[in-house]
Design an enzyme around this catalytic site. Sequence first.
Site, PDB file in Angstrom:
ATOM      1  CB  SER A   1     -62.553 -13.855 -57.909  1.00 28.56           C
ATOM      2  OG  SER A   1     -61.344 -13.324 -58.399  1.00 28.56           O
TER       3      SER A   1
ATOM      4  CG  HIS B   1     -60.132 -14.805 -54.266  1.00 33.53           C
ATOM      5  ND1 HIS B   1     -59.418 -15.655 -53.441  1.00 33.53           N
ATOM      6  CD2 HIS B   1     -59.518 -14.856 -55.473  1.00 33.53           C
ATOM      7  CE1 HIS B   1     -58.429 -16.204 -54.125  1.00 33.53           C
ATOM      8  NE2 HIS B   1     -58.465 -15.730 -55.371  1.00 33.53           N
TER       9      HIS B   1
ATOM     10  CG  ASP C   1     -57.264 -13.458 -58.121  1.00 33.35           C
ATOM     11  OD1 ASP C   1     -56.773 -14.441 -57.543  1.00 33.35           O
ATOM     12  OD2 ASP C   1     -58.451 -13.414 -58.508  1.00 33.35           O
TER      13      ASP C   1
ATOM     14  CG  MET D   1     -52.140 -11.717 -60.846  1.00 30.91           C
ATOM     15  SD  MET D   1     -52.899 -12.054 -62.447  1.00 30.91           S
ATOM     16  CE  MET D   1     -54.430 -12.830 -61.924  1.00 30.91           C
TER      17      MET D   1
ATOM     18  CG  HIS E   1     -54.548 -16.472 -55.317  1.00 30.17           C
ATOM     19  ND1 HIS E   1     -55.275 -16.913 -56.413  1.00 30.17           N
ATOM     20  CD2 HIS E   1     -53.368 -17.143 -55.353  1.00 30.17           C
ATOM     21  CE1 HIS E   1     -54.557 -17.808 -57.078  1.00 30.17           C
ATOM     22  NE2 HIS E   1     -53.398 -17.960 -56.459  1.00 30.17           N
TER      23      HIS E   1
ATOM     24  CG  MET F   1     -51.570 -16.044 -58.794  1.00 28.81           C
ATOM     25  SD  MET F   1     -53.011 -15.763 -59.822  1.00 28.81           S
ATOM     26  CE  MET F   1     -53.991 -14.804 -58.698  1.00 28.81           C
TER      27      MET F   1
ATOM     28  CG  MET G   1     -54.478 -22.360 -58.162  1.00 28.53           C
ATOM     29  SD  MET G   1     -55.609 -20.990 -57.854  1.00 28.53           S
ATOM     30  CE  MET G   1     -56.129 -20.547 -59.507  1.00 28.53           C
TER      31      MET G   1
ATOM     32  CG  ASP H   1     -59.139 -19.086 -57.344  1.00 27.81           C
ATOM     33  OD1 ASP H   1     -60.029 -18.691 -58.106  1.00 27.81           O
ATOM     34  OD2 ASP H   1     -58.121 -18.405 -57.088  1.00 27.81           O
TER      35      ASP H   1
HETATM   36  C1  DX5 Z   1     -57.333 -17.032 -61.607  1.00 26.50           C
HETATM   37  C2  DX5 Z   1     -57.710 -16.406 -60.294  1.00 26.50           C
HETATM   38  C3  DX5 Z   1     -59.117 -16.569 -59.900  1.00 26.50           C
HETATM   39  C4  DX5 Z   1     -60.146 -16.034 -60.856  1.00 26.50           C
HETATM   40  C5  DX5 Z   1     -61.298 -16.995 -60.821  1.00 26.50           C
HETATM   41  O1  DX5 Z   1     -55.998 -16.900 -61.765  1.00 26.50           O
HETATM   42  O2  DX5 Z   1     -56.903 -16.928 -59.253  1.00 26.50           O
HETATM   43  O3  DX5 Z   1     -59.358 -16.077 -58.575  1.00 26.50           O
HETATM   44  O4  DX5 Z   1     -60.605 -14.746 -60.562  1.00 26.50           O
HETATM   45  O5  DX5 Z   1     -62.234 -16.614 -61.771  1.00 26.50           O
HETATM   46  P1  DX5 Z   1     -63.371 -17.579 -62.299  1.00 26.50           P
HETATM   47  O6  DX5 Z   1     -64.264 -17.882 -61.117  1.00 26.50           O
HETATM   48  O7  DX5 Z   1     -64.046 -16.761 -63.340  1.00 26.50           O
HETATM   49  O8  DX5 Z   1     -62.719 -18.806 -62.834  1.00 26.50           O
HETATM   50 ZN    ZN Z   2     -57.406 -16.408 -57.124  1.00 24.55          ZN
END
Ligand code: DX5
Ligand code: ZN
Length: 222
Positions: free
Chosen positions: A8, A32, A34, A36, A65, A67, A140, A174
Amino acid sequence: MGVKIAPSMLSSDFSNLSEAKFMLDCGADWLHMDIMDGHFVPNLTIGAPVIESLRKHTKAYLDCHLMVTNPIDYVEPMGKAGASGFTFHVEVSKENWQELIVRIKSKGMRPGVVLKPGTPIEEVYPLIDSENPVEMVLVMTVEPVFGGQKFIPEMMDKVRALRKKCRSLDIEVDGGLGPSTIDMAASAGANCIVAGSSVFGAPEPAALISLMRKSVSENHQN
Ligand code: DX5
Ligand code: ZN
């Protein structure tokens, strides 16, 4: 259904996106990303411009992903930017998931659905059983927002139920994945593993990626 290890980039140094290349050199299958919007989650991170910049430097699968509160608004820009997978939250897509899947595919991306820890697994079943289904379910294992949180083992019930229902579906997990939790996720049936803080913080990321790959492969042979 193959093993996919997806570091990630949320845990990377955002001033140094060449860390993406480093992770691929360490054996990562996917990156990956993220995305947001500061509204669905109280944090703001990566958007289409970063995906576009990364895409200029790599052909790697960018596992996005989303969010965000209005995923449909992001389909076009993410497709243009070069995203590979577009995974939207079921909690904000109850009214338009069918349209979302059609649009995501029309932009050349792979549709996926993700659910928060408090959302029952049954909520994604219509999206899998549909004639035009999602191609991945992301379970999740922490509340979406930040890296470095603690893995919630109870989420493995969802992974097990899903794997029982769909033998060949891509099931991703994740949040909080690392050496001490990988076996739980792999034995429950997950084949796509997102890992942020554990991989970026590891003395040897390549060794951890290979350990996680081994755990998933062994469990899937059984
Ligand atoms: C959290 C994200 C994850 C995050 C995971 O909201 O969706 O992808 O980066 O990080 P770790 O592996 O550190 O929990
Ligand atoms: Zn994620």
